[in-house]
Scaffold this active site. Structure first.
Site: not given
Ligand code: NAD
Length: 470
Positions: A65, A93, A105, A361
């Protein structure tokens, strides 16, 4: 056996699910394969005048898609396989939650904390330029969004760069999502992944039988929660869990963890972390030596929302939570999955639980293509109609609603109401579909496998519809 890599864990999850389907093995191989990967290096002039070479990737896992869709990650250890693993998860997903996109990605190998805002802007704009050059971005081709280390700020730079390079392209704003609302974004996108996670958990927690099997009472009220990562996903997940009545008893960040059985004041913690750069030594809590150790503290629901491979065969045996709610992508390895399943711990997988981001999104992309804000056409019409109904009720009964109640009754749906309602519908419907698959396959199948089977079946149908596989 050596610990599976992130990509291997995704492949193991796929293979487990694929074995439970009756699809042609070649079709299954095609669904699993990553269709296209672009690796680019480009120079960056740093603020001090020195030069540096930046490494970046964009993987388009599935073109069944279009456009393909998925975030862009800025992290120091990003590599090709990680981007491919994340892109694969996006394909499954999107299929699972009925968002009509293929998975993609991107990643740039930098630690964003070590670059100035100006440097980050130059990196982001150059990366966008490289994507445009190779047709790896566009409203009908590939639409990025934020991920770890990026936010609406980077998305605004991407949208602006794209629009400059494609003058006159009417739908240019739909080339990227999670933009600031003032620059073509949609209300509710920033919070969407955390909000969707809590909507999903609400659905699950309302299943009294399932909760009983886990030794929990129905509902989220009073549930003890630990969150790893206070970024976009983790912060909003924690905030909406607290709003749903849960108690935040632990927080893990990169510098370590904090624990308080009676609850942590999330907003005060955010203020401290912004001011001092650390979550440690927060009043009323005790320090935990590491992020990983925090995951093992007593709680009902553990929400890893930072990075992949946090729950492995080394610590899966020590997890005390009854539910592992995957906010991050890939936080549980394939071997840990087996251990948790054997221990009757419910793992609610990333492909379902963090799909709120891509769902909203999708709504933003639709808004950009239609060039009109959700609710603009109907909000006033609904309000007038509701007011007439309320007025008729009042005159026939001779009673009047109090002013504030009347205001609530006649309110028409604005953009955020519609977005949140679409998100709730998506999370509820997808959970029903996973449960249906699980009902068909039997309860010996874990939720991740049932979610993957659901996704694979849908992608397989699309390939058949396209006439590619008979
Ligand atoms: P982000 O950058 O906003 O936040 C990540 C946080 O994790 C930060 O506060 C960072 O300090 C903290 N961190 C880093 N290493 C760490 C550790 N070892 N232990 C604890 N905390 C730690 O990132 P995000 O957008 O919130 O993404 C986080 C996860 O969620 C990723 O796996 C991402 O792929 C997934 N995700 C994000 C979205 C989105 O819309 N942003 C959607 C689906 C999935």
């Amino acid at each position: 056996m050596s610990a599976p890599s992130f990509l291997e864990s995704v492949q193991i999850a796929f293979d487990r699910a694929a074995a439970l389907t009756t699809h042609d093995p070649t079709l299954l191989r095609q669904i699993q394969a990553c269709n296209a990967i672009y690796h680019v290096s480009f120079p960056l002039r740093r603020d001090d005048g020195s030069l540096e070479v930046i490494q970046a990737w964009r993987a388009q896992h599935s073109h069944h898609r279009l456009p393909t869709k998925g975030g862009i990650r800025y992290a120091p250890d990003v590599h090709k396989d990680e981007v491919v693993a994340l892109a694969s998860l996006m394909s499954y997903k999107c299929a699972l939650v009925n968002v009509p996109f293929g998975g993609a990605k991107g990643g740039i190998r930098i630690d964003p904390r070590k670059y100035s805002v100006g440097e980050l802007e130059r990196i982001t704009r150059r990366y966008t330029f490289e994507l445009v050059r190779k047709n790896f971005i566009g409203p009908g081709l590939d639409v990025p969004a934020p991920d770890y280390g990026t936010s609406s700020r980077e998305m605004a730079w991407i949208a602006d760069t794209y629009a400059q390079l494609r003058p006159g392209e009417l739908d240019a704003m739909a080339c990227v999502t999670a933009k600031p609302v003032e620059q073509g974004g949609v209300e509710g996108r920033t919070e969407a992944t955390g909000r969707g996670l809590v909507f999903g958990l609400q659905e699950i927690a309302s299943d009294a039988d399932l909760m009983k099997r886990l030794g929990l009472s129905p509902g989220l009220k009073g549930k003890r929660v630990i969150v790893q990562g206070l970024g976009n996903v983790g912060y909003y997940a924690a905030k909406f869990m607290i709003e749903a009545g849960a108690i935040l008893v632990g927080v893990a960040e990169r510098e370590g963890g904090i624990h308080a059985p009676d609850g942590i004041d999330l907003e005060a913690l955010m203020v401290q972390r912004r001011a001092t750069g650390t979550a440690m030594n927060f009043p009323g809590t005790s320090n935990v030596e590491s992020s990983i150790a925090t995951l093992e503290l007593p709680c009902d629901i553990l929400i890893p929302a930072a990075l992949e491979r946090q729950i492995t065969r080394k610590n899966a045996g020590n997890i005390k939570a009854k539910i592992v709610a995957e906010g991050a992508n890939g936080p549980t390895t394939a071997l840990a999955d087996e251990i948790l399943f054997a221990r009757n711990i419910l793992v609610v997988p990333d492909v379902y639980l963090n799909a709120g981001g891509v769902t909203v999104s999708y709504f933003e992309w639709l808004k950009n293509l239609s060039h009109v804000r959700f609710g603009r056409m109907e909000k006033r019409f609904e309000e007038d109609a509701f007011a007439r109904i309320i007025g008729a009720m009042e005159s026939s009964t001779g009673k009047h609603f109090p002013d504030d109640e009347r205001r609530k009754l006649v309110a028409g749906a604005g953009e955020e109401d519609l977005v949140n309602s679409g998100l709730l519908e998506t999370m509820a419907e997808s959970w029903r579909e996973i449960q249906q698959t699980r009902g068909r396959l039997g309860s010996a199948v874990d939720i991740r496998t049932a979610a993957f089977v659901t996704a694979i079946d849908k992608i397989a149908i699309t390939y058949q519809d396209l006439g590619i596989f008979p």
